[in-house]
Design a protein around this motif. Structure first.
Motif, PDB file in Angstrom:
ATOM      1  N   THR A  48       7.344  -9.276  -8.713  1.00 18.94           N
ATOM      2  CA  THR A  48       7.202  -8.109  -7.730  1.00 18.94           C
ATOM      3  C   THR A  48       7.451  -8.658  -6.167  1.00 18.94           C
ATOM      4  O   THR A  48       7.740  -8.038  -5.358  1.00 18.94           O
ATOM      5  CB  THR A  48       5.970  -7.284  -8.003  1.00 18.94           C
ATOM      6  N   LEU A  49       6.274  -9.649  -6.013  1.00 22.22           N
ATOM      7  CA  LEU A  49       6.148 -10.158  -4.505  1.00 22.22           C
ATOM      8  C   LEU A  49       7.615 -10.768  -4.164  1.00 22.22           C
ATOM      9  O   LEU A  49       8.108 -10.515  -3.032  1.00 22.22           O
ATOM     10  CB  LEU A  49       5.402 -11.446  -4.544  1.00 22.22           C
ATOM     11  N   LEU A  50       8.370 -11.309  -5.174  1.00 17.18           N
ATOM     12  CA  LEU A  50       9.767 -11.904  -4.679  1.00 17.18           C
ATOM     13  C   LEU A  50      10.785 -10.771  -4.344  1.00 17.18           C
ATOM     14  O   LEU A  50      11.606 -10.778  -3.518  1.00 17.18           O
ATOM     15  CB  LEU A  50      10.211 -12.795  -5.738  1.00 17.18           C
ATOM     16  N   HIS A  51      10.567  -9.738  -5.161  1.00 19.25           N
ATOM     17  CA  HIS A  51      11.462  -8.568  -4.962  1.00 19.25           C
ATOM     18  C   HIS A  51      11.147  -7.951  -3.588  1.00 19.25           C
ATOM     19  O   HIS A  51      12.174  -7.367  -2.862  1.00 19.25           O
ATOM     20  CB  HIS A  51      11.155  -7.332  -6.021  1.00 19.25           C
ATOM     21  N   VAL A  52       9.857  -7.727  -3.178  1.00 24.68           N
ATOM     22  CA  VAL A  52       9.476  -7.174  -1.961  1.00 24.68           C
ATOM     23  C   VAL A  52      10.096  -8.009  -0.825  1.00 24.68           C
ATOM     24  O   VAL A  52      10.602  -7.720   0.070  1.00 24.68           O
ATOM     25  CB  VAL A  52       7.895  -7.076  -1.714  1.00 24.68           C
ATOM     26  N   ILE A  53       9.855  -9.404  -0.774  1.00 23.02           N
ATOM     27  CA  ILE A  53      10.277 -10.226   0.099  1.00 23.02           C
ATOM     28  C   ILE A  53      12.085 -10.154   0.292  1.00 23.02           C
ATOM     29  O   ILE A  53      12.538 -10.184   1.381  1.00 23.02           O
ATOM     30  CB  ILE A  53      10.043 -11.958  -0.431  1.00 23.02           C
ATOM     31  N   ALA A  54      12.699 -10.038  -0.897  1.00 18.43           N
ATOM     32  CA  ALA A  54      14.201  -9.751  -1.067  1.00 18.43           C
ATOM     33  C   ALA A  54      14.465  -8.485   0.001  1.00 18.43           C
ATOM     34  O   ALA A  54      15.472  -8.501   0.562  1.00 18.43           O
ATOM     35  CB  ALA A  54      14.710  -9.854  -2.217  1.00 18.43           C
ATOM     36  N   LEU A 130      14.782 -10.388 -12.780  1.00 27.46           N
ATOM     37  CA  LEU A 130      16.280 -10.360 -13.414  1.00 27.46           C
ATOM     38  C   LEU A 130      16.536  -8.900 -13.611  1.00 27.46           C
ATOM     39  O   LEU A 130      17.403  -8.580 -14.115  1.00 27.46           O
ATOM     40  CB  LEU A 130      16.268 -11.094 -14.490  1.00 27.46           C
ATOM     41  N   ASN A 131      15.472  -8.022 -13.369  1.00 28.37           N
ATOM     42  CA  ASN A 131      15.595  -6.562 -13.697  1.00 28.37           C
ATOM     43  C   ASN A 131      16.379  -5.775 -12.561  1.00 28.37           C
ATOM     44  O   ASN A 131      15.543  -5.595 -11.414  1.00 28.37           O
ATOM     45  CB  ASN A 131      14.165  -5.806 -13.976  1.00 28.37           C
ATOM     46  N   PRO A 132      17.522  -5.482 -12.474  1.00 24.57           N
ATOM     47  CA  PRO A 132      18.329  -4.742 -11.308  1.00 24.57           C
ATOM     48  C   PRO A 132      17.645  -3.703 -10.845  1.00 24.57           C
ATOM     49  O   PRO A 132      17.889  -2.976  -9.690  1.00 24.57           O
ATOM     50  CB  PRO A 132      19.603  -4.490 -11.781  1.00 24.57           C
ATOM     51  N   LYS A 133      16.986  -2.867 -11.970  1.00 21.48           N
ATOM     52  CA  LYS A 133      16.443  -1.506 -11.382  1.00 21.48           C
ATOM     53  C   LYS A 133      15.236  -1.710 -10.869  1.00 21.48           C
ATOM     54  O   LYS A 133      14.987  -0.801  -9.649  1.00 21.48           O
ATOM     55  CB  LYS A 133      15.923  -0.710 -12.773  1.00 21.48           C
ATOM     56  N   VAL A 134      14.554  -2.879 -10.717  1.00 22.10           N
ATOM     57  CA  VAL A 134      13.397  -3.157  -9.743  1.00 22.10           C
ATOM     58  C   VAL A 134      13.933  -3.184  -8.344  1.00 22.10           C
ATOM     59  O   VAL A 134      13.404  -2.774  -7.309  1.00 22.10           O
ATOM     60  CB  VAL A 134      12.625  -4.258  -9.928  1.00 22.10           C
ATOM     61  N   VAL A 135      15.195  -3.944  -8.275  1.00 23.52           N
ATOM     62  CA  VAL A 135      16.008  -4.012  -6.883  1.00 23.52           C
ATOM     63  C   VAL A 135      15.868  -2.968  -6.286  1.00 23.52           C
ATOM     64  O   VAL A 135      15.847  -2.341  -4.980  1.00 23.52           O
ATOM     65  CB  VAL A 135      17.258  -4.979  -7.026  1.00 23.52           C
ATOM     66  N   LEU A 162       3.270  -2.219   2.822  1.00 23.78           N
ATOM     67  CA  LEU A 162       3.443  -1.485   1.519  1.00 23.78           C
ATOM     68  C   LEU A 162       3.724  -2.154   0.112  1.00 23.78           C
ATOM     69  O   LEU A 162       3.133  -1.819  -1.087  1.00 23.78           O
ATOM     70  CB  LEU A 162       4.429  -0.511   1.932  1.00 23.78           C
ATOM     71  N   GLY A 163       4.597  -3.499   0.237  1.00 27.56           N
ATOM     72  CA  GLY A 163       4.925  -4.078  -0.824  1.00 27.56           C
ATOM     73  C   GLY A 163       3.441  -4.766  -1.358  1.00 27.56           C
ATOM     74  O   GLY A 163       3.331  -4.989  -2.486  1.00 27.56           O
ATOM     75  N   ALA A 164       3.050  -5.369  -0.453  1.00 31.49           N
ATOM     76  CA  ALA A 164       1.519  -6.115  -0.687  1.00 31.49           C
ATOM     77  C   ALA A 164       0.563  -5.014  -1.431  1.00 31.49           C
ATOM     78  O   ALA A 164      -0.026  -5.414  -2.404  1.00 31.49           O
ATOM     79  CB  ALA A 164       0.934  -6.839   0.444  1.00 31.49           C
ATOM     80  N   VAL A 165       0.658  -3.816  -1.043  1.00 25.51           N
ATOM     81  CA  VAL A 165      -0.340  -2.890  -1.487  1.00 25.51           C
ATOM     82  C   VAL A 165       0.139  -2.362  -2.878  1.00 25.51           C
ATOM     83  O   VAL A 165      -0.701  -2.220  -3.802  1.00 25.51           O
ATOM     84  CB  VAL A 165      -0.323  -1.663  -0.623  1.00 25.51           C
ATOM     85  N   PHE A 166       1.359  -2.218  -2.907  1.00 25.54           N
ATOM     86  CA  PHE A 166       2.125  -1.783  -4.415  1.00 25.54           C
ATOM     87  C   PHE A 166       1.835  -2.929  -5.566  1.00 25.54           C
ATOM     88  O   PHE A 166       1.205  -2.811  -6.670  1.00 25.54           O
ATOM     89  CB  PHE A 166       3.436  -1.630  -4.297  1.00 25.54           C
ATOM     90  N   MET A 167       2.089  -4.212  -5.118  1.00 27.07           N
ATOM     91  CA  MET A 167       1.736  -5.438  -5.923  1.00 27.07           C
ATOM     92  C   MET A 167       0.298  -5.551  -6.427  1.00 27.07           C
ATOM     93  O   MET A 167      -0.104  -5.767  -7.485  1.00 27.07           O
ATOM     94  CB  MET A 167       1.995  -6.710  -5.165  1.00 27.07           C
ATOM     95  N   THR A 168      -0.619  -5.230  -5.446  1.00 29.73           N
ATOM     96  CA  THR A 168      -2.063  -5.199  -5.667  1.00 29.73           C
ATOM     97  C   THR A 168      -2.407  -4.022  -6.788  1.00 29.73           C
ATOM     98  O   THR A 168      -3.170  -4.175  -7.896  1.00 29.73           O
ATOM     99  CB  THR A 168      -2.853  -4.919  -4.630  1.00 29.73           C
ATOM    100  N   VAL A 169      -1.824  -2.840  -6.333  1.00 31.43           N
ATOM    101  CA  VAL A 169      -2.242  -1.637  -7.444  1.00 31.43           C
ATOM    102  C   VAL A 169      -1.538  -2.080  -8.726  1.00 31.43           C
ATOM    103  O   VAL A 169      -2.031  -1.867  -9.962  1.00 31.43           O
ATOM    104  CB  VAL A 169      -1.371  -0.595  -6.790  1.00 31.43           C
ATOM    105  N   ALA A 170      -0.384  -2.593  -8.857  1.00 29.14           N
ATOM    106  CA  ALA A 170       0.335  -2.782  -9.992  1.00 29.14           C
ATOM    107  C   ALA A 170      -0.525  -4.071 -10.813  1.00 29.14           C
ATOM    108  O   ALA A 170      -0.716  -3.987 -11.912  1.00 29.14           O
ATOM    109  CB  ALA A 170       1.777  -3.246  -9.768  1.00 29.14           C
ATOM    110  N   LEU A 171      -0.911  -4.917 -10.151  1.00 26.23           N
ATOM    111  CA  LEU A 171      -1.626  -6.127 -10.777  1.00 26.23           C
ATOM    112  C   LEU A 171      -2.741  -5.806 -11.217  1.00 26.23           C
ATOM    113  O   LEU A 171      -3.188  -6.046 -12.497  1.00 26.23           O
ATOM    114  CB  LEU A 171      -2.029  -7.278  -9.741  1.00 26.23           C
ATOM    115  N   ALA A 172      -3.486  -4.787 -10.720  1.00 27.86           N
ATOM    116  CA  ALA A 172      -4.898  -4.353 -11.333  1.00 27.86           C
ATOM    117  C   ALA A 172      -4.415  -3.478 -12.568  1.00 27.86           C
ATOM    118  O   ALA A 172      -5.229  -3.636 -13.460  1.00 27.86           O
ATOM    119  CB  ALA A 172      -5.600  -3.255 -10.064  1.00 27.86           C
ATOM    120  N   LEU A 173      -3.487  -2.614 -12.687  1.00 31.21           N
ATOM    121  CA  LEU A 173      -3.216  -1.638 -13.708  1.00 31.21           C
ATOM    122  C   LEU A 173      -2.786  -2.832 -15.102  1.00 31.21           C
ATOM    123  O   LEU A 173      -3.005  -2.601 -16.201  1.00 31.21           O
ATOM    124  CB  LEU A 173      -2.041  -0.742 -13.554  1.00 31.21           C
TER     125      LEU A 173
END
Length: 215
Positions: A48-54, A130-135, A162-173
């Motif tokens: 997820t972090l790499l997708h946000v950076i991309a 490698l999931n293009p839908k995440v892109v 926002l990406g960092a917030v999303f990643m934090t929420v996603a990691l918690a879940l």
């Protein structure tokens, strides 16, 4: 930037919807236990972090703007999930594996366990990456919560936050689902027959996800 609370709520709803990442984490926890689920969750969110950076750097736009590159990414993701599915189907029950490794030293067993955890982590990274839908998701989702009239630098900074917030929420879940899967594992595993059934179920799920990526 719009309300952070609204963004967090939207992120919670989106992450809670079952997808390849969530299903991968749960199946890993069920098949291999709590530690495997936690490591898998960390791998997924590294992706997820790499997708946000991309997305922030414009690489995601470049990928979606070239159909051939996007198609290669799509088929690579499906192929990797199919590989994981076949690997799970061919896996021996844990009891048999334990018997085969009975003569290993404690040090060798520790190295083997670390290598396995590293492989699970990398599997999580690649499944997400490698999931293009995440892109497409990050390109469409993050800008909706940014104010208009921002400079390019402000836009990139806002998307990164926002990406960092999303990643934090996603990691918690993800960690919650990993613990849930581990709880199920204690009830479902224990005999070679059950382990074999879990391997077949896991393999079938991965193959199904591979087909889903191509839809």
């Amino acid at each position: 930037m719009t309300s952070l609370a609204a963004f967090v709520l939207a992120s919670l709803v989106l992450v809670a919807v079952p997808g390849p990442n969530l299903i991968y984490i749960v199946t890993r926890s069920v098949r291999d236990g709590r530690r495997a689920g936690i490591v898998s969750a960390l791998g997924v969110e590294t992706g997820t972090l790499l997708h946000v950076i991309a997305a922030v750097c414009g690489l995601a736009t470049l990928i979606t703007g070239h159909p051939l590159v996007f198609a290669v990414l799509r088929y690579a993701g499906a192929g990797y999930l199919a590989y994981l599915g076949i690997r799970a189907l061919r896996r021996r029950p844990r009891a048999a594996a334990a018997d085969a490794a009975a003569d290993d030293s404690a040090e060798a067993a520790g190295r083997s366990a670390r290598r396995r955890l590293l492989r699970l982590y990398l599997d999580g990274v690649l499944i997400n990456l490698l999931n293009p839908k995440v892109v497409l998701f990050f390109l469409a989702f993050l800008p909706q919560f940014l104010s208009t009239g921002l400079t390019p630098a402000e836009t990139r900074t806002g998307m990164l936050l926002l990406g960092a917030v999303f990643m934090t929420v996603a990691l918690a879940l993800d960690l919650c689902y990993a613990l849930l899967g581990a709880t199920l594992a204690r009830r479902l595993s224990g005999t070679p027959r059950r382990d074999r059934g879990l391997s077949h179920l896991t393999g079938g799920i991965y193959l199904g996800l591979a087909a889903l990526v191509l839809v």
